[in-house]
Design a protein around this motif. Structure first.
Motif, PDB file in Angstrom:
ATOM      1  N   GLU A  41     -67.228 -23.749  44.283  1.00 48.86           N
ATOM      2  CA  GLU A  41     -67.547 -23.465  42.883  1.00 48.86           C
ATOM      3  C   GLU A  41     -66.682 -22.327  42.344  1.00 48.86           C
ATOM      4  O   GLU A  41     -66.211 -22.376  41.189  1.00 48.86           O
ATOM      5  N   ILE A  42     -66.469 -21.284  43.177  1.00 44.65           N
ATOM      6  CA  ILE A  42     -65.629 -20.157  42.773  1.00 44.65           C
ATOM      7  C   ILE A  42     -64.206 -20.636  42.486  1.00 44.65           C
ATOM      8  O   ILE A  42     -63.591 -20.272  41.458  1.00 44.65           O
ATOM      9  N   ILE A  43     -63.672 -21.454  43.392  1.00 49.09           N
ATOM     10  CA  ILE A  43     -62.310 -21.973  43.217  1.00 49.09           C
ATOM     11  C   ILE A  43     -62.206 -22.795  41.940  1.00 49.09           C
ATOM     12  O   ILE A  43     -61.243 -22.667  41.165  1.00 49.09           O
ATOM     13  N   SER A  44     -63.221 -23.643  41.727  1.00 45.96           N
ATOM     14  CA  SER A  44     -63.212 -24.463  40.509  1.00 45.96           C
ATOM     15  C   SER A  44     -63.269 -23.581  39.261  1.00 45.96           C
ATOM     16  O   SER A  44     -62.549 -23.815  38.276  1.00 45.96           O
ATOM     17  N   THR A  45     -64.107 -22.541  39.318  1.00 47.35           N
ATOM     18  CA  THR A  45     -64.233 -21.632  38.166  1.00 47.35           C
ATOM     19  C   THR A  45     -62.928 -20.862  37.931  1.00 47.35           C
ATOM     20  O   THR A  45     -62.480 -20.691  36.786  1.00 47.35           O
ATOM     21  N   LEU A  46     -62.339 -20.360  39.030  1.00 49.03           N
ATOM     22  CA  LEU A  46     -61.069 -19.629  38.905  1.00 49.03           C
ATOM     23  C   LEU A  46     -59.975 -20.529  38.346  1.00 49.03           C
ATOM     24  O   LEU A  46     -59.148 -20.091  37.501  1.00 49.03           O
ATOM     25  N   ARG A  84     -60.391 -23.048  36.357  1.00 45.27           N
ATOM     26  CA  ARG A  84     -60.651 -23.230  34.926  1.00 45.27           C
ATOM     27  C   ARG A  84     -60.293 -21.975  34.148  1.00 45.27           C
ATOM     28  O   ARG A  84     -59.702 -22.035  33.051  1.00 45.27           O
ATOM     29  N   ALA A  85     -60.633 -20.812  34.736  1.00 39.78           N
ATOM     30  CA  ALA A  85     -60.337 -19.551  34.039  1.00 39.78           C
ATOM     31  C   ALA A  85     -58.836 -19.355  33.886  1.00 39.78           C
ATOM     32  O   ALA A  85     -58.347 -18.947  32.815  1.00 39.78           O
ATOM     33  N   VAL A  86     -58.085 -19.600  34.944  1.00 37.78           N
ATOM     34  CA  VAL A  86     -56.626 -19.465  34.862  1.00 37.78           C
ATOM     35  C   VAL A  86     -56.060 -20.432  33.824  1.00 37.78           C
ATOM     36  O   VAL A  86     -55.189 -20.080  33.021  1.00 37.78           O
ATOM     37  N   ALA A  87     -56.583 -21.668  33.817  1.00 33.44           N
ATOM     38  CA  ALA A  87     -56.102 -22.659  32.853  1.00 33.44           C
ATOM     39  C   ALA A  87     -56.409 -22.225  31.425  1.00 33.44           C
ATOM     40  O   ALA A  87     -55.571 -22.374  30.508  1.00 33.44           O
ATOM     41  N   ILE A  88     -57.619 -21.660  31.248  1.00 35.57           N
ATOM     42  CA  ILE A  88     -57.997 -21.197  29.901  1.00 35.57           C
ATOM     43  C   ILE A  88     -57.091 -20.058  29.457  1.00 35.57           C
ATOM     44  O   ILE A  88     -56.599 -20.032  28.311  1.00 35.57           O
ATOM     45  N   LEU A  89     -56.869 -19.080  30.361  1.00 33.61           N
ATOM     46  CA  LEU A  89     -56.022 -17.939  30.008  1.00 33.61           C
ATOM     47  C   LEU A  89     -54.610 -18.383  29.689  1.00 33.61           C
ATOM     48  O   LEU A  89     -53.979 -17.916  28.709  1.00 33.61           O
ATOM     49  N   ALA A 145     -69.491 -11.739  40.772  1.00 34.05           N
ATOM     50  CA  ALA A 145     -70.065 -11.571  42.114  1.00 34.05           C
ATOM     51  C   ALA A 145     -69.002 -11.734  43.182  1.00 34.05           C
ATOM     52  O   ALA A 145     -68.975 -10.999  44.182  1.00 34.05           O
ATOM     53  N   PHE A 146     -68.089 -12.673  42.978  1.00 36.72           N
ATOM     54  CA  PHE A 146     -67.019 -12.892  43.953  1.00 36.72           C
ATOM     55  C   PHE A 146     -66.097 -11.684  44.019  1.00 36.72           C
ATOM     56  O   PHE A 146     -65.699 -11.237  45.105  1.00 36.72           O
ATOM     57  N   VAL A 147     -65.760 -11.137  42.838  1.00 36.64           N
ATOM     58  CA  VAL A 147     -64.883  -9.970  42.788  1.00 36.64           C
ATOM     59  C   VAL A 147     -65.562  -8.784  43.477  1.00 36.64           C
ATOM     60  O   VAL A 147     -64.920  -8.018  44.204  1.00 36.64           O
ATOM     61  N   VAL A 160     -53.930 -12.903  34.380  1.00 36.83           N
ATOM     62  CA  VAL A 160     -53.697 -14.213  34.997  1.00 36.83           C
ATOM     63  C   VAL A 160     -53.292 -14.055  36.452  1.00 36.83           C
ATOM     64  O   VAL A 160     -53.778 -14.769  37.320  1.00 36.83           O
ATOM     65  N   GLU A 161     -52.426 -13.085  36.706  1.00 34.11           N
ATOM     66  CA  GLU A 161     -52.012 -12.862  38.097  1.00 34.11           C
ATOM     67  C   GLU A 161     -53.190 -12.401  38.954  1.00 34.11           C
ATOM     68  O   GLU A 161     -53.307 -12.761  40.128  1.00 34.11           O
ATOM     69  N   THR A 162     -54.052 -11.606  38.362  1.00 36.02           N
ATOM     70  CA  THR A 162     -55.236 -11.140  39.089  1.00 36.02           C
ATOM     71  C   THR A 162     -56.135 -12.307  39.465  1.00 36.02           C
ATOM     72  O   THR A 162     -56.601 -12.426  40.601  1.00 36.02           O
ATOM     73  N   LEU A 163     -56.385 -13.183  38.490  1.00 34.08           N
ATOM     74  CA  LEU A 163     -57.230 -14.358  38.769  1.00 34.08           C
ATOM     75  C   LEU A 163     -56.572 -15.284  39.782  1.00 34.08           C
ATOM     76  O   LEU A 163     -57.234 -15.862  40.642  1.00 34.08           O
ATOM     77  N   GLN A 164     -55.240 -15.416  39.684  1.00 35.32           N
ATOM     78  CA  GLN A 164     -54.529 -16.279  40.640  1.00 35.32           C
ATOM     79  C   GLN A 164     -54.619 -15.709  42.046  1.00 35.32           C
ATOM     80  O   GLN A 164     -54.763 -16.449  43.025  1.00 35.32           O
TER      81      GLN A 164
END
Length: 315
Positions: free
Chosen positions: A131-136, A138-143, A184-186, A221-225
């Protein structure tokens, strides 16, 4: 010649006179009695000889029977002792096997419970990381999409990942649940990094948690990646660990099951042997009782025979 005729005539006359004389009769009676006695003695001797022979034959037969029965009694007693020892050994073996099987079954149960707990923890962690990977992703794609539209300044002004996530939620680009999951992951990554760097940086333990959210490069973006890469690495690691644990458990499980299988086989054979030994012992005990009775009867019969034959001989 004449004298000879006269002499013969005289002998004939004398003989005729003796046949009718009382003394002649006595001699005749004595002679007859002697012949009778001799005949009766011969008959008695024959009877005695036959009886004596019967005594010898009967005594010899009884002696042979006694000798045979005595040997059988000793053999049966030895068989009973041997079967008793065998039964005792098999009984001890069955007890030992039962204990070993019980231990193996307990070990298998404990190992299975541990494996079930490991798999349950893996499934939970795998689901969370997925779920975290999927969310990340999506977040990277959105950014990246927002930056392509020219909205990067809004996110860059956020200054930290926490604020960036908040901005994305306010803009309805990211759900609050996804934002909470990423937060929570961070935090979990921050705790892990702090524990690793504590020996090198004395200020790490006192640093505020918010500092973790700041991008060292200033690029959200780099942080999320980077977080995405970590999450994927963690997922790969736990899947590799799960595969190893599964293989180890399967080998252990098979080993224990084989021990239980062979243990049950040995126990079955031991129980079968114990039953056979018990049956053999019971049979030997029955034969011993019967043979002992026959031996006692033959011994008594021989004693009575000896007494009877001695009495008859004296008569």
């Amino acid at each position: 010649m004449k004298f000879t005729q006269v002499f013969l005539a005289s002998l004939v006359a004398t003989s005729q006179a003796a046949e009718i004389s009382p003394i002649g009769k006595v001699f005749q009676l004595i002679s007859d009695l002697q012949a009778k006695i001799l005949r009766e003695g011969e008959g008695a001797q024959k009877v005695y000889s036959e009886y004596s022979e019967w005594c010898e034959d009967r005594s010899r037969d009884l002696g042979h029977s006694i000798k045979t029965a005595t040997s059988e009694v000793e053999s049966l007693k030895a068989n009973i002792a041997e079967e008793t020892s065998t039964s005792s050994a098999l009984g001890s073996k069955i007890e030992d096997l039962a204990g070993d099987i019980a231990t193996d079954e307990a070990d298998l149960k404990a190992a299975t419970e541990i494996r079930d707990k490991e798999h349950s923890d893996f499934a939970t962690e795998e689901s969370e990381l997925t779920e975290i990977i999927s969310t990340l992703e999506r977040a990277v794609a959105i950014l990246e999409r927002e930056m392509a539209k020219g909205g990067a300044s809004m996110l860059q002004n956020a200054g930290s990942l926490a604020k960036a996530l908040s901005v994305m939620v306010e803009a309805s680009s990211l759900s609050s649940a996804d934002a909470s999951r990423l937060t929570a992951f961070v935090q979990s990554q921050a705790s892990s990094d702090e524990a690793t760097d504590a020996a090198e940086d004395d200020t790490a333990l006192g640093a505020p948690a918010a500092a973790v959210y700041k991008s060292q490069s200033g690029n959200i973006v780099e942080t999320l990646q980077g977080l995405l890469d970590k999450a994927e690495a963690q997922l790969g690691d736990i899947r590799k660990t799960e595969t190893t644990n599964t293989q180890n458990f399967e080998m252990l499980q098979q080993s224990i099951k084989d021990e239980i299988k062979f243990g049950n086989k040995d126990m079955g054979e031991a129980k079968k042997g114990l039953a056979g030994s018990g049956e053999a012992k019971a049979t030997a005990e029955g034969e011993l009782e019967s043979t002992s009775k026959d031996l006692a009867a033959d011994t008594e019969a021989k004693g009575e025979l000896h007494q009877a034959c001695m009495t008859k001989a004296e008569d």
